[in-house]
Design an enzyme around this catalytic site. Structure first.
Site, PDB file in Angstrom:
ATOM      1  N   ILE A  85      16.504   2.893   0.794  1.00 18.14           N
ATOM      2  CA  ILE A  85      15.445   3.290  -0.144  1.00 18.14           C
ATOM      3  C   ILE A  85      14.609   4.403   0.489  1.00 18.14           C
ATOM      4  CG2 ILE A  85      13.558   2.433  -1.589  1.00 18.14           C
ATOM      5  CD1 ILE A  85      16.264   0.945  -2.069  1.00 18.14           C
TER       6      ILE A  85
ATOM      7  N   SER B 157      16.951  -7.279   3.001  1.00 20.87           N
ATOM      8  CA  SER B 157      17.650  -6.000   3.179  1.00 20.87           C
ATOM      9  C   SER B 157      19.137  -6.285   3.176  1.00 20.87           C
ATOM     10  CB  SER B 157      17.254  -5.380   4.518  1.00 20.87           C
ATOM     11  OG  SER B 157      18.151  -4.339   4.852  1.00 20.87           O
TER      12      SER B 157
ATOM     13  N   TYR C  89      16.355  -6.216  13.817  1.00 16.02           N
ATOM     14  CA  TYR C  89      16.045  -6.057  12.386  1.00 16.02           C
ATOM     15  C   TYR C  89      17.023  -6.884  11.543  1.00 16.02           C
ATOM     16  CZ  TYR C  89      15.036  -3.702   7.917  1.00 16.02           C
ATOM     17  OH  TYR C  89      14.693  -3.430   6.612  1.00 16.02           O
TER      18      TYR C  89
ATOM     19  N   VAL D  97       0.534  -9.324   8.801  1.00 15.17           N
ATOM     20  CA  VAL D  97       1.146 -10.590   8.330  1.00 15.17           C
ATOM     21  C   VAL D  97       1.621 -11.479   9.467  1.00 15.17           C
ATOM     22  CG1 VAL D  97       1.895  -9.943   5.997  1.00 15.17           C
ATOM     23  CG2 VAL D  97       3.399  -9.474   7.940  1.00 15.17           C
TER      24      VAL D  97
ATOM     25  N   SER E   5       0.802  -1.228   0.000  1.00 15.52           N
ATOM     26  CA  SER E   5       0.000   0.000   0.000  1.00 15.52           C
ATOM     27  C   SER E   5       0.835   1.277   0.000  1.00 15.52           C
ATOM     28  CB  SER E   5      -0.938  -0.012   1.213  1.00 15.52           C
ATOM     29  OG  SER E   5      -0.208  -0.272   2.396  1.00 15.52           O
TER      30      SER E   5
HETATM   31  P1  NAP Z   1       7.185   1.369   4.739  1.00 22.22           P
HETATM   32  O1  NAP Z   1       7.348   2.556   3.855  1.00 22.22           O
HETATM   33  O2  NAP Z   1       7.167   1.579   6.213  1.00 22.22           O
HETATM   34  O3  NAP Z   1       5.878   0.556   4.275  1.00 22.22           O
HETATM   35  C1  NAP Z   1       5.549  -0.610   4.945  1.00 22.22           C
HETATM   36  C2  NAP Z   1       4.437  -1.338   4.238  1.00 22.22           C
HETATM   37  O4  NAP Z   1       4.242  -2.583   4.908  1.00 22.22           O
HETATM   38  C3  NAP Z   1       3.100  -0.618   4.319  1.00 22.22           C
HETATM   39  O5  NAP Z   1       2.339  -0.963   3.183  1.00 22.22           O
HETATM   40  C4  NAP Z   1       2.475  -1.205   5.587  1.00 22.22           C
HETATM   41  O6  NAP Z   1       1.050  -1.184   5.581  1.00 22.22           O
HETATM   42  C5  NAP Z   1       2.949  -2.640   5.489  1.00 22.22           C
HETATM   43  N1  NAP Z   1       3.070  -3.294   6.781  1.00 22.22           N
HETATM   44  C6  NAP Z   1       3.839  -2.961   7.830  1.00 22.22           C
HETATM   45  N2  NAP Z   1       3.688  -3.843   8.824  1.00 22.22           N
HETATM   46  C7  NAP Z   1       2.795  -4.742   8.411  1.00 22.22           C
HETATM   47  C8  NAP Z   1       2.220  -5.889   8.976  1.00 22.22           C
HETATM   48  N3  NAP Z   1       2.536  -6.281  10.205  1.00 22.22           N
HETATM   49  N4  NAP Z   1       1.326  -6.597   8.255  1.00 22.22           N
HETATM   50  C9  NAP Z   1       0.991  -6.221   6.998  1.00 22.22           C
HETATM   51  N5  NAP Z   1       1.494  -5.133   6.412  1.00 22.22           N
HETATM   52  C10 NAP Z   1       2.384  -4.406   7.097  1.00 22.22           C
HETATM   53  O7  NAP Z   1       8.393   0.330   4.519  1.00 22.22           O
HETATM   54  P2  NAP Z   1       9.343   0.135   3.244  1.00 22.22           P
HETATM   55  O8  NAP Z   1      10.537   0.987   3.442  1.00 22.22           O
HETATM   56  O9  NAP Z   1       8.568   0.235   1.997  1.00 22.22           O
HETATM   57  O10 NAP Z   1       9.809  -1.371   3.493  1.00 22.22           O
HETATM   58  C11 NAP Z   1       9.239  -2.469   2.816  1.00 22.22           C
HETATM   59  C12 NAP Z   1      10.147  -3.675   3.005  1.00 22.22           C
HETATM   60  O11 NAP Z   1      11.452  -3.385   2.501  1.00 22.22           O
HETATM   61  C13 NAP Z   1      10.355  -4.054   4.477  1.00 22.22           C
HETATM   62  O12 NAP Z   1      10.420  -5.464   4.585  1.00 22.22           O
HETATM   63  C14 NAP Z   1      11.710  -3.458   4.805  1.00 22.22           C
HETATM   64  O13 NAP Z   1      12.347  -4.127   5.853  1.00 22.22           O
HETATM   65  C15 NAP Z   1      12.428  -3.632   3.495  1.00 22.22           C
HETATM   66  N6  NAP Z   1      13.550  -2.729   3.290  1.00 22.22           N
HETATM   67  C16 NAP Z   1      13.396  -1.369   3.334  1.00 22.22           C
HETATM   68  C17 NAP Z   1      14.512  -0.560   3.118  1.00 22.22           C
HETATM   69  C18 NAP Z   1      14.430   0.934   3.110  1.00 22.22           C
HETATM   70  O14 NAP Z   1      15.504   1.571   3.070  1.00 22.22           O
HETATM   71  N7  NAP Z   1      13.259   1.545   3.123  1.00 22.22           N
HETATM   72  C19 NAP Z   1      15.766  -1.142   2.863  1.00 22.22           C
HETATM   73  C20 NAP Z   1      15.862  -2.513   2.839  1.00 22.22           C
HETATM   74  C21 NAP Z   1      14.759  -3.300   3.038  1.00 22.22           C
HETATM   75  P3  NAP Z   1       0.224   0.106   6.127  1.00 22.22           P
HETATM   76  O15 NAP Z   1       0.408   1.172   5.090  1.00 22.22           O
HETATM   77  O16 NAP Z   1      -1.159  -0.385   6.220  1.00 22.22           O
HETATM   78  O17 NAP Z   1       0.849   0.470   7.429  1.00 22.22           O
END
Ligand code: NAP
Length: 262
Positions: free
Chosen positions: A199, A153, A166, A65, A15
């Site tokens: 990211i 990650s 994490y 999840v 989302s």
């Molecule tokens: P984000 O902007 O915080 O978005 C998180 C997304 O996950 C939202 O759609 C949220 O839904 C959903 N979510 C969170 N907790 C949840 C749960 N318990 N059950 C179902 N949905 C859940 O995070 P992001 O940066 O896009 O990260 C996405 C993935 O990439 C994660 O696994 C993160 O660890 C990984 N990652 C991120 C980075 C980075 O730099 N951003 C780097 C490496 C890896 P709602 O909108 O409803 O809250």
């Protein structure tokens, strides 16, 4: 029940952020989508409408999840709406609520359990349930090309001593990818790990200044933040089902951040 003529992808956490970047690229590539997040549908309707404008039929399923008991209900809803599931993208994940030195009490068992439940245990069992259905689909149709992509990650291997929970959750996702790749190979189902660097999303909004500076100082080979679309492009290539001979691989999407340089 009708069966979707298009491939169907479930993107957890689709989302916003990286998950939305993935969903947008999959929609552009001709997929129908199941988007999961935690918020009620009314909060994300504009996002769902925008995905629909890209040509995808979209089903939204709000669910945490980490609530493993709710996985079957989500898969039943997908069966009912689309009659098939070709791709599972385990993307939903969270950072620790507080970044705390692993020597300090603030790096607590509660934080550890929360991270493991959402980032590792939830996706592991969602994979189990989705994979069982994918095996059924493969047995019914030899042409079926099922794919599972885990978004981990660079923290799977790069140490941050202020968020050990994490890092451990993502290292676990790396092993889960290997396990599922090994188990599902006999059915021709590909399982991949995509490892993003830093990211630009809500998750990293609190550390913008820190990384602006680090990127300026040469943190990555490509001197910029990663964008959700960088991950979306990578996942969409893997999702095609044409790369099964590369199953189990880690696909780095980090602008070269983890290339060791002198
Ligand atoms: P984000 O902007 O915080 O978005 C998180 C997304 O996950 C939202 O759609 C949220 O839904 C959903 N979510 C969170 N907790 C949840 C749960 N318990 N059950 C179902 N949905 C859940 O995070 P992001 O940066 O896009 O990260 C996405 C993935 O990439 C994660 O696994 C993160 O660890 C990984 N990652 C991120 C980075 C980075 O730099 N951003 C780097 C490496 C890896 P709602 O909108 O409803 O809250």
């Amino acid at each position: 029940m009708t069966t979707s003529p298009k491939r169907v992808a479930l993107v957890t956490g689709g989302s916003r952020g990286i998950g939305l970047g993935i969903a947008e690229h999959l929609a552009d590539a001709g997929y129908n989508l199941v988007i999961n997040g935690r918020r009620p549908q009314s909060d994300v309707q504009a996002t769902l409408d925008a995905l629909q404008e890209r040509g995808a039929e979209v089903l939204y399923r709000p669910m945490d999840v980490s609530n493993v008991d709710e996985h079957a209900g989500m898969l039943d809803a997908i069966r009912e709406t689309f009659g098939r599931l070709d791709v599972l993208v385990n993307n939903a994940g969270v950072a620790p609520s507080v970044r705390a030195d692993i020597l300090e009490a603030e790096a607590s068992p509660e934080s550890f359990d929360r991270l493991i439940n959402i980032n590792l245990r939830g996706p592991y069992f969602l994979t189990q349930a989705a994979a069982r259905w994918m095996v059924e689909q493969k047995q019914a149709n030899a042409e079926f090309k099922g794919v599972i992509v885990n978004v981990s990650s660079i923290s799977a291997t790069v140490v941050s001593v202020n968020r050990g929970d994490y890092c451990i959750s993502k290292a676990g996702v790396a092993m889960a990818t290997q396990l599922w790749a090994a188990r599902l190979g006999e059915y021709g189902l590909g399982v991949f790990e995509v490892r993003p660097g830093v990211i630009r999303t809500d998750m990293t909004a609190g550390v913008t200044e820190k990384y602006d500076k680090l990127f300026e100082q040469g943190l990555a080979v490509e001197p910029r933040w990663g964008e959700p679309s960088d991950i979306g492009k990578a996942v969409t290539h893997l999702a095609s089902g044409d790369l099964t001979y590369a199953t189990g691989n880690v696909f780095m999407v980090d602008g070269g951040l983890t290339i060791q340089r002198l």
